[in-house]
Structure formats: structure tokens, C-alpha cells
Design a protein around this motif. Structure first.
Motif, short mmCIF file in Angstrom:
data_model
loop_
_atom_site.label_atom_id
_atom_site.label_comp_id
_atom_site.label_asym_id
_atom_site.label_seq_id
_atom_site.Cartn_x
_atom_site.Cartn_y
_atom_site.Cartn_z
N THR A 3 49.16 39.12 44.26
CA THR A 3 49.17 39.86 43.01
C THR A 3 50.58 40.39 42.77
O THR A 3 51.50 40.17 43.57
CB THR A 3 48.18 41.04 43.08
N PRO A 51 35.51 33.20 45.66
CA PRO A 51 35.02 33.48 44.30
C PRO A 51 34.18 32.37 43.70
O PRO A 51 33.63 32.53 42.60
CB PRO A 51 36.32 33.66 43.51
N THR A 88 36.88 40.34 38.76
CA THR A 88 37.11 40.23 37.32
C THR A 88 36.41 38.98 36.82
O THR A 88 36.61 37.88 37.35
CB THR A 88 38.61 40.15 37.00
N THR A 100 36.04 40.15 29.09
CA THR A 100 36.48 40.46 30.43
C THR A 100 35.67 41.63 30.98
O THR A 100 35.57 42.67 30.33
CB THR A 100 37.98 40.80 30.47
N GLN A 132 35.56 32.46 34.54
CA GLN A 132 36.60 32.55 35.57
C GLN A 132 36.33 33.80 36.40
O GLN A 132 36.28 34.91 35.87
CB GLN A 132 37.99 32.62 34.96
N SER A 134 37.57 36.16 39.58
CA SER A 134 38.73 36.49 40.42
C SER A 134 38.33 37.61 41.37
O SER A 134 37.65 38.57 40.96
CB SER A 134 39.92 36.94 39.57
N THR A 136 39.89 40.17 44.81
CA THR A 136 41.08 40.65 45.51
C THR A 136 40.66 41.23 46.85
O THR A 136 39.46 41.43 47.13
CB THR A 136 41.81 41.73 44.69
N ILE A 143 44.97 37.68 45.34
CA ILE A 143 43.91 37.37 44.38
C ILE A 143 43.56 35.90 44.49
O ILE A 143 44.43 35.05 44.75
CB ILE A 143 44.34 37.73 42.94
N ARG A 144 42.30 35.63 44.32
CA ARG A 144 41.84 34.25 44.35
C ARG A 144 40.87 34.04 43.19
O ARG A 144 40.00 34.87 42.95
CB ARG A 144 41.15 33.93 45.68
N SER A 145 41.02 32.95 42.49
CA SER A 145 40.21 32.70 41.29
C SER A 145 39.52 31.36 41.39
O SER A 145 39.98 30.43 42.07
CB SER A 145 41.08 32.74 40.03
#
Length: 389
Positions: A3, A51, A88, A100, A132, A134, A136, A143-145
Motif C-alpha cells: 500500500t 481475496p 474493500t 464501494t 473487486q 481487496s 490488507t 494489499i491483495r485484490s
């Protein structure tokens, strides 16, 4: 992926390690190694907290009108052995934007539901999704999405108005006084006229004396008593509409179709070049979906389209919704008009309908000017072509 905070920590760790190499101070090494270890642990955390989780979506309702609320609920399941932190969810709606949502924590092996509300302001067929997701680590360093979940369809019908009055068409019984017309069949069939044979006609209805005299197959056309028929045409040619006028024409067509269909008319619809028949499965939803998706057409030849419908309708009401009335529309109405008992021309334009020398069919016409309602425009025609009940 780091991040913004993670990039800062990583840069600081590398800087401290570089200072240790240059100056030999052990404190630089200790702090730099601690920061590097934190980044490594954060990386390991997001590798475990995957995720790519199961996501479902519920859209209620799936079909709405402009300005109505839609509630979309996302359901996320965490199958991993560690909690998902700093989640997220970005749910995209093509042509509208995205929604969002933020979740602080989803426990391991648990399921959460995330609802949000959407109010579409424009008609259309919208693609909702995918989502999507995400996640953390606890320190917010990595962060991974992932993208997942289904893609659903939201159909937004044009806004409609309540109209009053019904066309007086061949097949209605004007002696019946009721709060609304009745269109149910009350008996057999009445002989109406003789017409040319068309592919698919019942050969038992061939009128042989006329066939012999004209040297071509002629069919006896029958009509079911008290049954009103009609055809609604939406002229989608780009050249006769401005953007606001086109949207107004679509709403007018939707209002007229629903008004007549609910009154019991057997109503076909011609949306541009798309012909939807009253005998088709679920014709009302098909017409509304076509009106939700229709766009101005730059290559439509209205004369060719209506020529294919010539003599498919005997009696009934023809309702044409257009923008500015031009020669091509006049020729199209003149081609179809003689097949119908009543012809109504509705225009969504900034200019009232003037003289129509190219239209040789008796008809009633009115313009819905900017700022006016279709209910008022429809009412102005009362008494010209139909009775109000």
C-alpha cells in the motif's frame, strides 16, 4: 502489493540498511531489519487471507423504472483460516459507475451480507459486476485484490404516465357503457373482408369465386367480435430526434403501449425494426425491455420496415410515436394507414405538427412539446379519434 504506507515503510527500511552499510551503526541495522520483517509478515498475511472468496449478488427488483430504487446485496464468505481485514468491495455497474463498500473485518469461516441502494436515473440494460475484493494486513502495509462474483443484468424501463381514453376501433361495441372497455371474445367470427393470400393462411378460407375472377388466391378475412387490435410504432431514426426528444418519445411509446395493453388490446409493437407480436411469449416485458435498450438508429429505412407489415393488420388502431414529422414517416403512415380503422400520430418535438401533405390517411395528431406531459398530449386528442371511458 504494498500500500502507500507499505511503500513508505519499505523505502525507510532500505534507507536504514543502506546507512548501516555506509556508517556501520548497528541501530540502523536493527530498525531496518524490523521494518523489513514487518513487510515480510504483511506479505505472508495477505497470501493466506486470499481475496478470491465466494461472492453472490441479489438484485431486487431486477426490472425497475427510471427513478425507482434497487437494493443490491452482496454476500461474501471467508473460507480462509485467518480473518479478512480491511476489506474493500467495489461493485461495478457498467454505464453508471461503481459502489464501494468497506468492511473492517470478516472472521474466518464466516459469511457477511453487504447491501447498498441504487437509484438509476436513465433507462437502459445495465451489466452489474463483477466485484473487486481487496484485503490488507493488520498494519495496512500490503494489499491483495481479486475479481470475482457473478455478472447480473439490471433492466431499467422508461418512465411511464397514466393515460385516459381508448381508440374507437373496428371490433368494439360502442353500445356497451362501462367504466372501461371490454375486449373478450363473445362468440364466433364475423366475415369482414377478402384479401390476398399470405403464407401460412388457412387454405380452407380461400374464397374461390374471387380467386377465379382475379387469378390469384384470395382469403376470407374474419374478425372476432369485440376484440380490439393495434400496432404501436416507435420511429427510432436519429435524424428526426434530438437527445431529449428521443427519450420523451420512448416514454410516450411505453405509456401508450401499457395503456392499451392493459385495456385488453391485442397490441403488436414495432420498436425501430424489432417487431414484437402480441402472440409472442411475455410480449409486455419484451416490449419494455426493447424500449429500455433502444437507441437512435442512423441507418433505419422506415419505409422498408413498414412495407413488410402491409396488410398484416385489418382494422384496429395504429399508434405512431416519432420526433419531427418528415416525408419518410408520411409515406410510411400512408402505407399502413388504410389497414387500420384509427390512426394516431404522436410527436415528441420542439415544433408542433403542421400541415402533413404527404400523409393521405385520415388521422389524429398531436405534439408533446418540451415541458409537457404525455398524459396531456394524449388528452388533447380526445374526441378526435376515440371515445373516453
Amino acid at each position: 502489493m504494498p500500500t502507500r504506507r507499505g511503500w513508505g515503510v519499505l523505502g525507510l527500511a532500505m534507507g536504514l540498511l543502506l546507512l548501516w552499510l555506509l556508517l556501520g551503526e548497528s541501530e540502523f541495522l536493527s530498525v531496518g531489519a524490523l521494518l523489513a520483517a514487518a513487510m515480510a509478515l504483511a506479505f505472508a498475511w495477505v497470501r493466506i487471507a486470499d481475496p478470491s472468496v465466494p461472492i453472490t449478488r441479489d438484485v431486487q427488483p431486477e426490472r425497475v423504472r427510471e427513478g425507482d430504487d434497487v437494493v443490491i446485496t452482496l454476500e461474501l464468505t471467508n473460507p480462509s483460516p485467518v480473518p479478512l481485514l480491511g476489506i474493500t468491495l467495489v461493485d461495478s455497474i457498467r454505464g453508471v459507475g461503481s459502489s464501494t463498500s468497506h468492511l473492517a473485518r470478516v472472521p474466518a469461516h464466516k459469511r457477511v451480507r453487504v447491501p447498498y441502494r441504487l437509484t438509476p436515473r436513465s433507462r437502459g440494460v445495465y451489466r452489474v459486476g463483477p466485484v473487486q475484493v481487496s484485503v490488507t494486513d493488520p498494519l495496512g502495509l500490503m494489499i491483495r485484490s481479486a475479481v470475482g462474483g457473478p455478472v447480473d443484468t439490471l433492466i431499467v424501463y422508461p418512465r411511464t404516465e397514466v393515460l385516459e381514453g381508448y381508440p374507437v376501433v373496428r371490433g368494439r361495441d360502442p353500445s356497451i357503457q362501462a367504466s372501461r372497455p371490454e375486449f373478450s371474445a363473445r362468440g364466433g367470427e364475423d366475415f369482414f373482408t377478402i384479401r390476398e393470400y399470405r403464407h401460412g393462411d388457412d387454405l380452407r378460407r380461400v374464397h374461390w369465386p374471387t380467386t377465379a375472377r382475379r387469378d390469384e388466391l384470395m382469403i376470407r378475412q374474419f374478425e372476432t367480435p369485440w376484440q380490439s387490435r393495434g400496432l404501436l410504432i416507435l420511429d427510432t431514426r436519429a435524424g428526426v430526434h434530438d437527445p431529449d426528444g428521443f427519450e420523451s418519445a420512448v416514454r410516450g411509446a411505453a405509456s401508450a403501449y401499457l395503456h392499451l395493453e392493459r385495456a385488453g388490446f391485442e397490441l403488436d409493437a414495432l420498436i425501430g425494426s424489432d417487431h414484437i407480436r402480441s402472440q409472442d411469449p411475455d410480449p409486455t416485458n419484451r416490449v419494455l425491455e426493447a424500449l429500455a435498450a433502444v437507441q437512435p438508429n442512423t441507418g433505419l429505412d422506415l419505409r422498408a420496415v413498414v412495407a413488410r407489415l402491409r396488410r398484416r393488420f385489418i382494422g384496429g388502431a395504429l399508434v405512431v410515436v416519432t420526433g419531427e414529422v418528415d416525408e419518410q414517416l408520411g409515406q410510411g403512415v400512408s402505407t399502413l394507414g388504410p389497414d387500420f380503422g384509427t390512426v394516431l400520430l404522436l410527436s415528441a418535438s420542439t415544433v408542433p405538427i403542421g400541415l402533413l401533405p404527404s400523409i393521405r390517411t385520415p388521422m389524429a395528431a398531436a405534439t408533446c412539446l418540451p415541458g409537457e406531459t404525455w398524459a396531456g398530449t394524449w388528452q388533447r386528442l380526445k374526441g378526435r379519434a376515440w371515445q373516453s371511458v
